[in-house]
Design a protein around this motif. Sequence first.
Motif, PDB file in Angstrom:
ATOM      1  N   LEU A   1      -4.720 -25.452 -15.138  1.00 52.68           N
ATOM      2  CA  LEU A   1      -4.483 -26.231 -13.924  1.00 52.68           C
ATOM      3  C   LEU A   1      -5.715 -26.239 -13.035  1.00 52.68           C
ATOM      4  O   LEU A   1      -6.286 -25.188 -12.743  1.00 52.68           O
ATOM      5  N   GLN A   2      -6.137 -27.426 -12.629  1.00 51.69           N
ATOM      6  CA  GLN A   2      -7.191 -27.584 -11.629  1.00 51.69           C
ATOM      7  C   GLN A   2      -6.805 -28.736 -10.705  1.00 51.69           C
ATOM      8  O   GLN A   2      -6.259 -29.741 -11.165  1.00 51.69           O
ATOM      9  N   PHE A   3      -7.068 -28.588  -9.430  1.00 56.19           N
ATOM     10  CA  PHE A   3      -6.790 -29.687  -8.512  1.00 56.19           C
ATOM     11  C   PHE A   3      -7.714 -29.615  -7.312  1.00 56.19           C
ATOM     12  O   PHE A   3      -8.322 -28.569  -7.014  1.00 56.19           O
ATOM     13  N   GLY A   4      -7.829 -30.730  -6.609  1.00 60.18           N
ATOM     14  CA  GLY A   4      -8.702 -30.821  -5.454  1.00 60.18           C
ATOM     15  C   GLY A   4      -8.002 -31.475  -4.286  1.00 60.18           C
ATOM     16  O   GLY A   4      -7.136 -32.346  -4.456  1.00 60.18           O
ATOM     17  N   LEU A   5      -8.371 -31.056  -3.078  1.00 62.05           N
ATOM     18  CA  LEU A   5      -7.883 -31.642  -1.827  1.00 62.05           C
ATOM     19  C   LEU A   5      -9.096 -32.236  -1.120  1.00 62.05           C
ATOM     20  O   LEU A   5     -10.076 -31.527  -0.857  1.00 62.05           O
ATOM     21  N   THR A   6      -9.029 -33.530  -0.789  1.00 61.11           N
ATOM     22  CA  THR A   6     -10.223 -34.250  -0.376  1.00 61.11           C
ATOM     23  C   THR A   6     -10.001 -34.982   0.936  1.00 61.11           C
ATOM     24  O   THR A   6      -8.937 -35.567   1.175  1.00 61.11           O
TER      25      THR A   6
ATOM     26  N   ILE B   1      -3.637 -31.126 -15.524  1.00 60.30           N
ATOM     27  CA  ILE B   1      -2.960 -30.044 -16.241  1.00 60.30           C
ATOM     28  C   ILE B   1      -3.329 -30.182 -17.719  1.00 60.30           C
ATOM     29  O   ILE B   1      -3.038 -31.194 -18.349  1.00 60.30           O
ATOM     30  N   ARG B   2      -3.965 -29.149 -18.246  1.00 60.56           N
ATOM     31  CA  ARG B   2      -4.391 -29.156 -19.657  1.00 60.56           C
ATOM     32  C   ARG B   2      -3.349 -28.406 -20.483  1.00 60.56           C
ATOM     33  O   ARG B   2      -3.345 -27.192 -20.559  1.00 60.56           O
ATOM     34  N   PHE B   3      -2.424 -29.157 -21.089  1.00 65.48           N
ATOM     35  CA  PHE B   3      -1.352 -28.531 -21.847  1.00 65.48           C
ATOM     36  C   PHE B   3      -1.876 -27.806 -23.085  1.00 65.48           C
ATOM     37  O   PHE B   3      -1.335 -26.780 -23.497  1.00 65.48           O
ATOM     38  N   SER B   4      -2.909 -28.361 -23.693  1.00 63.31           N
ATOM     39  CA  SER B   4      -3.509 -27.786 -24.888  1.00 63.31           C
ATOM     40  C   SER B   4      -4.939 -28.308 -24.951  1.00 63.31           C
ATOM     41  O   SER B   4      -5.331 -29.147 -24.137  1.00 63.31           O
ATOM     42  N   PRO B   5      -5.731 -27.825 -25.898  1.00 62.72           N
ATOM     43  CA  PRO B   5      -7.085 -28.383 -26.021  1.00 62.72           C
ATOM     44  C   PRO B   5      -7.105 -29.874 -26.313  1.00 62.72           C
ATOM     45  O   PRO B   5      -8.150 -30.500 -26.210  1.00 62.72           O
ATOM     46  N   HIS B   6      -5.939 -30.459 -26.643  1.00 61.75           N
ATOM     47  CA  HIS B   6      -5.925 -31.856 -27.060  1.00 61.75           C
ATOM     48  C   HIS B   6      -5.161 -32.775 -26.121  1.00 61.75           C
ATOM     49  O   HIS B   6      -5.206 -34.002 -26.292  1.00 61.75           O
ATOM     50  N   ILE B   7      -4.449 -32.255 -25.129  1.00 61.61           N
ATOM     51  CA  ILE B   7      -3.627 -33.103 -24.268  1.00 61.61           C
ATOM     52  C   ILE B   7      -3.793 -32.686 -22.807  1.00 61.61           C
ATOM     53  O   ILE B   7      -3.682 -31.509 -22.473  1.00 61.61           O
ATOM     54  N   SER B   8      -4.045 -33.660 -21.944  1.00 65.59           N
ATOM     55  CA  SER B   8      -4.134 -33.419 -20.504  1.00 65.59           C
ATOM     56  C   SER B   8      -3.276 -34.440 -19.763  1.00 65.59           C
ATOM     57  O   SER B   8      -3.255 -35.628 -20.115  1.00 65.59           O
ATOM     58  N   LEU B   9      -2.566 -33.951 -18.749  1.00 66.23           N
ATOM     59  CA  LEU B   9      -1.861 -34.807 -17.803  1.00 66.23           C
ATOM     60  C   LEU B   9      -2.651 -34.781 -16.503  1.00 66.23           C
ATOM     61  O   LEU B   9      -3.035 -33.708 -16.017  1.00 66.23           O
ATOM     62  N   PHE B  10      -2.905 -35.941 -15.915  1.00 70.70           N
ATOM     63  CA  PHE B  10      -3.718 -35.996 -14.703  1.00 70.70           C
ATOM     64  C   PHE B  10      -3.157 -37.045 -13.760  1.00 70.70           C
ATOM     65  O   PHE B  10      -2.339 -37.889 -14.152  1.00 70.70           O
ATOM     66  N   GLY B  11      -3.601 -37.001 -12.524  1.00 74.43           N
ATOM     67  CA  GLY B  11      -3.150 -37.988 -11.566  1.00 74.43           C
ATOM     68  C   GLY B  11      -3.809 -37.813 -10.221  1.00 74.43           C
ATOM     69  O   GLY B  11      -4.501 -36.812  -9.970  1.00 74.43           O
ATOM     70  N   TRP B  12      -3.617 -38.793  -9.370  1.00 70.24           N
ATOM     71  CA  TRP B  12      -4.159 -38.729  -8.021  1.00 70.24           C
ATOM     72  C   TRP B  12      -3.301 -39.578  -7.090  1.00 70.24           C
ATOM     73  O   TRP B  12      -2.577 -40.468  -7.506  1.00 70.24           O
ATOM     74  N   GLY B  13      -3.379 -39.266  -5.831  1.00 72.72           N
ATOM     75  CA  GLY B  13      -2.718 -40.049  -4.800  1.00 72.72           C
ATOM     76  C   GLY B  13      -3.552 -40.007  -3.542  1.00 72.72           C
ATOM     77  O   GLY B  13      -4.266 -39.032  -3.287  1.00 72.72           O
ATOM     78  N   GLY B  14      -3.488 -41.069  -2.756  1.00 66.20           N
ATOM     79  CA  GLY B  14      -4.316 -41.103  -1.567  1.00 66.20           C
ATOM     80  C   GLY B  14      -3.750 -41.977  -0.463  1.00 66.20           C
ATOM     81  O   GLY B  14      -2.996 -42.929  -0.705  1.00 66.20           O
ATOM     82  N   TYR B  15      -4.109 -41.604   0.751  1.00 69.31           N
ATOM     83  CA  TYR B  15      -3.748 -42.367   1.947  1.00 69.31           C
ATOM     84  C   TYR B  15      -5.010 -42.576   2.768  1.00 69.31           C
ATOM     85  O   TYR B  15      -5.810 -41.643   2.962  1.00 69.31           O
ATOM     86  N   SER B  16      -5.220 -43.787   3.216  1.00 71.06           N
ATOM     87  CA  SER B  16      -6.383 -44.109   4.041  1.00 71.06           C
ATOM     88  C   SER B  16      -5.939 -44.844   5.290  1.00 71.06           C
ATOM     89  O   SER B  16      -5.007 -45.669   5.248  1.00 71.06           O
ATOM     90  N   GLN B  17      -6.622 -44.556   6.386  1.00 69.64           N
ATOM     91  CA  GLN B  17      -6.386 -45.290   7.631  1.00 69.64           C
ATOM     92  C   GLN B  17      -7.684 -45.990   8.020  1.00 69.64           C
ATOM     93  O   GLN B  17      -8.740 -45.357   8.150  1.00 69.64           O
ATOM     94  N   ALA B  18      -7.591 -47.302   8.170  1.00 64.22           N
ATOM     95  CA  ALA B  18      -8.730 -48.111   8.597  1.00 64.22           C
ATOM     96  C   ALA B  18      -8.625 -48.398  10.084  1.00 64.22           C
ATOM     97  O   ALA B  18      -7.531 -48.621  10.607  1.00 64.22           O
TER      98      ALA B  18
END
Length: 537
Positions: A351-356, A400-417
Amino acid sequence: MFLRRVCAKRSCSIAFALIFISGTKVEAQQKSTLKGQITSVNQLSDITPNDWAYSALQSLVERYGCIVGYSNRTYRGNFTLSRWEFAAGLNACLNTIERLIQENFILKNDLDKLIRLAKEFETELAVLGAKVDFLEQQVAFLEDHQFTTTTQLRGEVIFAVSGAFGNKQAVSSGRSQSDRNVEDNITFTNRVRLSLNTSFRGQDLLRLRLQARNTIPFGTAVTGSNMTRLGFDGNDNNRLDINQAFYRFPLGDLVTIQLDAVNVGLTARGVPTYSPVDSGARDAISRYGYSPIYRQGGGPGLDITINPRGIIGANFSYLASTGDNSDSGQGLTNGDFSALAQLNLQPNSVLQFGLTYAHSYETPERGNVSFLQNTGSVLTSRPFGNIATTGNHYGTQATIRFSPHISLFGWGGYSQAIAEDSPNSVANLRGSQGSKADLFYYAVGLAFFDLFQEGSLAGLIFGQPPKLINNEVRETVNSRVRKREDDDTSYHLEAFYRFPITNNIEVTPGFLVIFNPEHNKNNSTLYVGTVRTTFRF
């Protein structure tokens, strides 16, 4: 030999290799080699992050990417390893670098470093079946044939046959279907990049990258929407320009500084995107292959990376697209800019994730404002029209790296202009300076490594491109005054499969579908297909 074949894969990680080490019988000849030298694994001292070998292997991994088992493609060298684990990682590097030597990609000081490591771990490498004599034979050859002992030339060429298809061009939300047809001619285009990578001290990097391209974007002029753009597009009529120039160096053991004279975006600055299928030459075919929060800004600037291989790390970046202009209202601090801060959390190899957070300021001085860099609808690109706009961007990304051969990934974001100039200056807009607009986007995906063939990558992405969900500015449409917002919802579906022809040639067929483009259900579905061939040398 089976272990060596597994560890040579791009997806090999140290932990994965250790599983095979502990479960594979040593051949009789290898046992004989170790007899009388090692009677128990416990007799072998562990390798700690303070050992010279640790830092030596780290530098090789960072420069040549010879261990890519973690989903963010970094070697997280902050944990104590047994000599067996360390040797497995070293063996993976040896397999990769043997190929790179033949392509003249390796600096001589790195070869010296690798030879020293190989001699130190000769016994463990013998168990893995590694052969290191080849390295010593190449040192003299490189000294006679390299045009410089400090610089290596890397090349990347894309040939792409592509086309966009659909019934009618898309129009903005709230409008009836267009009567204009999609420009569906098939194209054959290219992008060429040549990089000169120079190291003066072994741990630093000076990069100059030249680029020429002629890939006209499948944007508003072709399909009516920027949601159909490819990740490698851009048209300079094959004019050769410098599109990247930076110098990166370590400041102690935990901090890396990068000074940019020319840069095209934050992803070139060592900021992890937590997407194993980054858009570009080899992975996702669309511009939506990673979170749009990383596409803010460009130009000269500064990047600081803290503890990149640790459980907790951080990135800080500042780019000023007008940083090379001394005119009033321009420069490093008075013109267009983007600033980013990211907290990186990597508790383990699974598991690796970032907050940006990113802050941007953009004016029409150098062309049209393109909020979130044309990854969403036309309305999201210019919520208040083509006027100066400030943005506050918040995002989270994870893998999320389930195994050396499969990864689940994703992102979500909110922006205010935030409108910085009064929209009253735009004929059909009604509002005032300081008006605000909200945008939202998300995506999830799956990555399959070594599917059907070693070195291959299959990817699937589904999500919602950036959508304007609230806006204080109103516009006049067909004599009606309405909020300038996206009423419906677009969906992005993308699939691709990259397979290697040789070590230097890869072919990637890919297909992209946009449902309800421009967040307008009145629009017909748009399709984009491409066959991208990438040459690397």
